[in-house]
Design an enzyme around this catalytic site. Sequence first.
Site, PDB file in Angstrom:
ATOM      1  CG  HIS A 519      -1.733   1.200   1.460  1.00 35.58           C
ATOM      2  ND1 HIS A 519      -3.079   1.270   1.187  1.00 35.58           N
ATOM      3  CD2 HIS A 519      -1.388   2.422   1.950  1.00 35.58           C
ATOM      4  CE1 HIS A 519      -3.523   2.479   1.488  1.00 35.58           C
ATOM      5  NE2 HIS A 519      -2.521   3.206   1.958  1.00 35.58           N
ATOM      6  CD  GLU A 520       1.691   3.462   3.766  1.00 34.42           C
ATOM      7  OE1 GLU A 520       1.785   4.519   3.109  1.00 34.42           O
ATOM      8  OE2 GLU A 520       0.741   3.231   4.533  1.00 34.42           O
ATOM      9  CG  HIS A 523       0.141   6.011  -0.744  1.00 33.06           C
ATOM     10  ND1 HIS A 523      -1.030   6.467  -1.300  1.00 33.06           N
ATOM     11  CD2 HIS A 523      -0.178   5.552   0.492  1.00 33.06           C
ATOM     12  CE1 HIS A 523      -2.016   6.276  -0.429  1.00 33.06           C
ATOM     13  NE2 HIS A 523      -1.535   5.726   0.659  1.00 33.06           N
ATOM     14  CD  GLU A 580      -4.786   6.621   1.585  1.00 31.99           C
ATOM     15  OE1 GLU A 580      -4.402   5.446   1.765  1.00 31.99           O
ATOM     16  OE2 GLU A 580      -4.078   7.617   1.820  1.00 31.99           O
ATOM     17  CG  ASP A 584      -6.582   0.094   0.364  1.00 31.90           C
ATOM     18  OD1 ASP A 584      -5.551   0.114   1.070  1.00 31.90           O
ATOM     19  OD2 ASP A 584      -7.681   0.549   0.743  1.00 31.90           O
TER      20      ASP A 584
HETATM   21 ZN   LIG Z   1      -2.474   5.204   2.370  1.00 32.74          ZN
END
Ligand SMILES: [Zn+2]
Length: 680
Positions: A519-520, A523, A580, A584
Site C-alpha cells: 500500500h505505502e 502511494h 488510497e 489498496d
Molecule cells: Zn495510504
Amino acid sequence: MRRHLIAFTFVALPLGAVLVRAQPGVKSESGLDLSLLDRAADPCIDFYAYACGGWTKNEPIPADRSAWGVAERLQEQNEARLRKILEDASKNPADAETKKIGDYYASCMDESRINARGAAALDPAIKTIATLSSARELGALVAELHAMGVNAFFSFGAEADFKDASVVRAIADQGGIGLPDRDYYFRDDPKSTEIRKQYVEHVGKMLALLGSPARGKDESAGAAGDAATVMKIETALARASLDVVARRDPSAIYHRMGPTELQVLTPNFTWSDYFKGVGAPAIDALNVTVPDFFKAFDQLIAATPIADLKTYLRWQLVHASAAVLSAPFVDENFRFYGTILTGAKELRPRWKRCVQYTDGDLGEALGKAFVREAFGPAAKEDTLKMVRELESSMEADIKSLSWMTDATRQQALVKLHAVANKIGYPDKWRDYSALGIVRGDALGNSQRANQFEFHRQMNRIGKPLDKGEWEMTPPTVNAYYNPLQNNINFPAGILQPPFYKAGADAAVNYGAAGSIIGHELTHGFDDEGRQFDAQGNLKDWWTPEDAKAFDDRAKCVVDQYSSFTAVDDVKVNGKLTLGENAADNGGTRIALMAYLASAGAAAGKTVDGFTPEQRFFISYGQGWCQNTRPERERMLAQTNPHAPARYRVNGVVSNMPEFAKAFSCKADAPMTRANACRVW
Ligand SMILES: [Zn+2]
C-alpha cells in the site's frame, strides 16, 4: 504532505478505549484468527462479511470509542505496554529523559491538581490577547499563539520545497477553523445544519466556562453572542479555503513567493513581526499554499472589530488547550468532538488519554522504551526482507503493464529503485534536552512541548531536508509514504500481531503486513504520488499518452468507489479516496505476487482448511475488521481520504481475478466485477 494507511482523528479528539482484553480467537495452525470468520456468509457475495462477520457480531464498540477494529485493539495493547513504561518512569526513572516522560505522565494523571487550577493556567495568554488594540499588532500575537499550538487564522510550518525537495522552506497554509473541514460550514442538509447549530452552542459553552471579565453577570447570554461572532469569522476563513478534493492536487497548494510579495498580498498583517515572533530564520521564499485564502484573511482582519478578533482568539486558545484543562472543559470538549461528531458515549479513561498525550509530546523518548520491549532486531530484519520482496514484485508489475510506454516505464523504475525504507524507529533519536517538563504543571508541559516542536520546525527552515526524521512515533499503529521524500515508513507499533507475526504462515504475513507495505509503496505512484519524481520533486515524468492512460484507469476506480454508500445518504467520495484506493488495490496485488514468489508458497499446502491464496485474502480482509459508529462514518466519508473498512476489502478483492479463482466465485458473483479496475 503525506499519505497514511489509517484514518487519523483530529487533534484534541478523544479516541475512546476500553479495558485491554486478551487477544481472543480460535487457535489455528496458520495463525489466522478463525473466530473472526462468518462461515455462513458467502465469500463470493460479500467477502468482508465472510472474513469479518465474527468480529461484527462479537466485538461491539465500547462506550468510549467511535470505532472498534483489529487496528484499535492493537492500539490498546500498545497502550497497555506504554502505561507500564510510564508508571515505572514516574516512580523510578533510570535517566533524565525517562524522568521527563514519567513527570509528564504523572502531571497529566494528577486530575485533582488540574481541576483545582481550573482555567487559571490560561491567564497569561488571555491577558496577552486582551492587550490587542489594532489589526497591525496581530503579527506578534498570532506568532505567540501558533508556537503554543493554537490554530489561529492560518497554519505555519516547515516543509520540503515541492519543486526543490532537497531544501526545507517555510509553508503558510489555510487554517483557523474548529469544524473538521471547510465544507462543514456550507452543507445545507439537515444533519450538517444540526452539527453547525451544535458547534455554535459548544463554542458558547467553552467561552462561558472561560468567563469574560468584560461581561460581568450575564455570562451565558454574552457567550452566545461571542459564539456567533466566532462562527462568522470561521465561516469567512472556510469560504476562502480549498476543499479536501482540490487539495489533492499538489500544484493547487504550491505558490512560492518572497516575503515582500506576501506582504503586498496581505497589507494588513505585519509579517515581519510574525516571522520575528516565531523565531524563523531569514526567509527568502516560502510556499503560500492558497493565496486567495490569505487575501481573504487580510480583508477579514481589516473589516472585523478588534473586540471580535479577540473573542475568536480566546476561543481558539481554549479550544487548543481543552484536553489538558479542568474537568468541565474536558467534558464539554468531549461532548462535541467525541459524542456529536463521532458518536462515542463516554470519555476515555484518564490513563489512556495521558498515554496518548505523552506519545504526542515526547513520542521518541517514550518510543525508545517501547521499541526495546516490542521490536527486536529480528523483526526489523524480517520486515526489511519482506519490503525488498515487495519492491521486486512492484518492479515485475511495472515491467508487465500493457498500458505504459517504455519511456515512462523507465522513469517509474528509477523512482521505485529510489524509494527509501524506514522500519520500526528512527536511526537517530530526537533530543528533548531543551524541553522543560515540570512535575505538577500539565498545561505548562503541554504548552512547552508545543513550543519545542514549533521551534524545531522553524529551525528546519532553509536547511537541507533530513529524510531520517519521522512524522509518526514508534508506538503508532499506522504507516505512511512521503512523496516529498520518496520514502515508506512503518512504525514498530503496526509491525505487531495480527499484522505481522514472527514465524507465522507466510500467506498470513504477506496478506496483512505485505499488503500494508505494498500500500505505502503504491502511494508513490497514485494520482498524487505519481506527480513527484525519484528525488521528491513535483515534476512531470510522464508522457502525455501515459498520463492519459493512467487517468482512464484511475477513473474506473473513482467510479467504482463512488457507487458505495458510506452511511445513510452519504456516498463514498471516489475522487477524495482515489489515492488510497489505488494504494489498496496495487498494494494487495503486489503482496500476492511477492507471496507467490516466496519459498513459503512453493509447498502450496492447505492449512486450517484453506488454500494458500485463500489464507492470503482472509488475512488481508481481517486486517480491516471494524465496527464503526454512524456519526464517525459520516465524518470520515466527508473528510478522510480512506474508504470505509468494508470497501477497502470488497473493493479490492472484486477487482482481482486471483480472488475469484481462489474462492471459485462465478463470473456473475458480486465479488467478481465484470469491468474490474486495475491501475497498477
Ligand atoms: Zn495510504
